[in-house]
Design a protein around this motif. Structure first.
Motif, short mmCIF file in Angstrom:
data_model
loop_
_atom_site.label_atom_id
_atom_site.label_comp_id
_atom_site.label_asym_id
_atom_site.label_seq_id
_atom_site.Cartn_x
_atom_site.Cartn_y
_atom_site.Cartn_z
N GLY A 97 1.25 -0.88 -13.85
CA GLY A 97 0.38 -0.54 -12.75
C GLY A 97 0.43 0.93 -12.38
N SER A 98 -0.81 1.37 -11.96
CA SER A 98 -1.13 2.39 -11.33
C SER A 98 -1.50 2.35 -9.92
CB SER A 98 -2.14 3.46 -11.97
OG SER A 98 -2.60 4.52 -11.41
N LEU A 99 -0.68 2.93 -9.16
CA LEU A 99 -0.88 2.53 -7.44
C LEU A 99 -1.75 3.52 -6.96
CD1 LEU A 99 0.35 0.75 -5.22
CD2 LEU A 99 2.13 2.86 -4.73
N GLY A 100 -2.74 2.98 -6.33
CA GLY A 100 -3.39 3.98 -5.47
C GLY A 100 -3.62 3.50 -3.96
N TYR A 101 -4.20 4.44 -3.21
CA TYR A 101 -4.18 4.01 -1.60
C TYR A 101 -5.00 4.91 -0.85
CZ TYR A 101 0.10 6.63 -2.07
OH TYR A 101 0.99 7.50 -2.14
N TRP A 102 -5.45 4.48 0.10
CA TRP A 102 -5.97 5.63 1.05
C TRP A 102 -5.78 4.89 2.53
CZ3 TRP A 102 -10.07 4.04 3.92
CH2 TRP A 102 -10.88 3.19 3.24
N ILE A 103 -5.66 5.58 3.59
CA ILE A 103 -5.55 5.01 4.93
C ILE A 103 -6.42 6.11 5.52
CG2 ILE A 103 -4.18 4.73 7.01
CD1 ILE A 103 -3.51 2.82 4.67
N GLY A 104 -7.35 5.39 6.57
CA GLY A 104 -8.09 6.18 7.41
C GLY A 104 -7.64 7.34 8.20
N THR A 105 -7.97 8.42 8.60
CA THR A 105 -7.39 9.58 9.16
C THR A 105 -6.72 9.04 10.44
OG1 THR A 105 -9.56 10.46 10.00
CG2 THR A 105 -8.82 11.05 7.94
N ASP A 106 -7.32 8.09 11.51
CA ASP A 106 -7.15 7.93 12.54
C ASP A 106 -5.65 6.99 12.46
OD1 ASP A 106 -9.19 9.05 14.02
OD2 ASP A 106 -10.12 7.02 14.20
N TYR A 107 -5.22 6.57 11.40
CA TYR A 107 -4.01 6.11 11.29
C TYR A 107 -3.10 6.82 10.16
CZ TYR A 107 -7.73 2.77 12.81
OH TYR A 107 -8.52 2.10 13.70
N TRP A 108 -3.12 7.89 10.30
CA TRP A 108 -2.24 8.59 9.27
C TRP A 108 -1.03 8.83 10.35
CZ3 TRP A 108 -5.10 13.26 6.65
CH2 TRP A 108 -5.99 12.82 5.94
N ASN A 109 0.00 9.30 9.76
CA ASN A 109 1.54 9.57 9.98
C ASN A 109 2.05 8.44 11.06
OD1 ASN A 109 1.63 12.15 9.02
ND2 ASN A 109 0.07 12.73 10.53
N GLN A 110 1.64 7.02 10.88
CA GLN A 110 2.19 5.78 11.41
C GLN A 110 2.96 4.95 10.54
OE1 GLN A 110 -0.66 4.49 14.43
NE2 GLN A 110 -1.87 6.19 13.74
N GLY A 111 3.10 5.43 9.33
CA GLY A 111 3.78 4.51 8.34
C GLY A 111 3.17 3.33 7.96
N TYR A 112 1.77 3.20 8.06
CA TYR A 112 0.84 2.22 7.52
C TYR A 112 0.63 2.35 5.89
CZ TYR A 112 -0.29 0.98 12.43
OH TYR A 112 -0.53 0.78 13.74
N CYS A 113 0.74 3.58 5.40
CA CYS A 113 0.52 3.66 4.04
C CYS A 113 1.74 3.32 3.29
CB CYS A 113 0.07 5.08 3.72
SG CYS A 113 -0.51 5.56 2.11
N THR A 114 2.87 3.71 3.81
CA THR A 114 4.11 3.23 3.15
C THR A 114 4.46 1.76 2.96
OG1 THR A 114 5.22 5.27 3.60
CG2 THR A 114 6.59 3.64 3.16
N GLU A 115 3.83 1.12 4.18
CA GLU A 115 4.13 -0.27 4.33
C GLU A 115 3.18 -0.95 3.49
OE1 GLU A 115 3.62 -4.05 7.47
OE2 GLU A 115 3.83 -2.09 8.22
N ALA A 116 1.89 -0.37 3.43
CA ALA A 116 0.91 -1.11 2.27
C ALA A 116 1.42 -0.96 0.82
CB ALA A 116 -0.57 -0.63 2.61
N ALA A 117 1.83 0.26 0.70
CA ALA A 117 2.09 0.76 -0.69
C ALA A 117 3.47 -0.26 -0.93
CB ALA A 117 2.38 2.08 -0.99
N ARG A 118 4.27 -0.48 -0.25
CA ARG A 118 5.63 -1.11 -0.50
C ARG A 118 5.32 -2.66 -0.82
NH1 ARG A 118 9.33 0.72 3.18
NH2 ARG A 118 10.17 1.81 1.57
N LEU A 119 4.15 -3.08 0.02
CA LEU A 119 3.68 -4.51 -0.18
C LEU A 119 3.21 -4.59 -1.50
CD1 LEU A 119 2.17 -5.20 3.22
CD2 LEU A 119 4.35 -6.77 2.25
N MET A 120 2.37 -3.70 -2.02
CA MET A 120 1.90 -3.62 -3.23
C MET A 120 2.67 -3.68 -4.32
SD MET A 120 -1.16 -4.68 -4.78
CE MET A 120 -2.51 -4.42 -3.76
#
Length: 187
Positions: A97-120
């Motif tokens: 699988g090829s993992l891809g993601y984006w998070i809205g700029t207001d939510y950057w640098n809060q660990g949300y991207c890492t948490e979402a990517a880890r769940l996936m």
């Protein structure tokens, strides 16, 4: 590799990943339609045209049923507010699988991207039985590379001047993790 019947809902500490709905389209257009998001993603344009989010969301169910892709909305667990997207593009033939993601700029640098990517990634290995998951980032977006590193992915190489976006060439950095590596770091 296992083919799942229903699109998953994944629950983390602060996030819920759920299937997109057409009613999410305006929020997707608002969040993804910034120059900052377009600058660090391969396929998101700026300006983000009307109707593109609806078209994109409209492809999700069929591509999931065909075993080609799972794309989920990243939502805050406490409010349900959509803040981004995460997905796996699947190669059934190669069980990867090829993992891809984006998070809205207001939510950057809060660990949300890492948490979402880890769940996936967890879903890809545990539920879909993938043998390998990889991800790429444009070289001028090292924050995305740090997310990949936090997932236990290893840098596998750089494709120089591989992406032409808005008239400029960019290097593409590859990261990957094998099932055996994932199992080692998860125990």
């Amino acid at each position: 590799m296992k083919q799942l019947k229903e699109m998953p809902v994944l629950v983390g500490e602060r996030l819920i990943l759920r299937p997109f709905e057409l009613k999410d389209a305006k929020r997707v257009q608002m969040l993804a339609g910034t120059p900052e998001i377009a600058a660090v993603t391969l396929l998101i344009p700026y300006p983000y045209p009307d109707g593109l989010a609806e078209t994109w969301i409209g492809t999700h169910r069929e591509s999931f049923q065909n075993g080609q892709n799972v794309s989920l909305a990243v939502c805050l667990k406490d409010s349900g507010l959509l803040i981004g997207a995460v997905g796996l593009e699947i190669s059934q033939e190669h069980s990867r699988g090829s993992l891809g993601y984006w998070i809205g700029t207001d939510y950057w640098n809060q660990g949300y991207c890492t948490e979402a990517a880890r769940l996936m990634v967890d879903h890809g290995f545990n539920e879909m039985s993938l043998a390998r998951i990889y991800a790429t980032h444009m070289s001028h977006n090292p924050a995305s590379g740090r997310v990949m590193q936090k997932l236990g992915m290893q840098k596998e190489g750089v494709l120089r001047n591989h992406i032409l976006k808005n008239g400029k060439y960019y290097d593409l950095v590859y990261y990957g993790i094998l099932r055996s590596e994932y199992e080692t770091i998860r125990t």
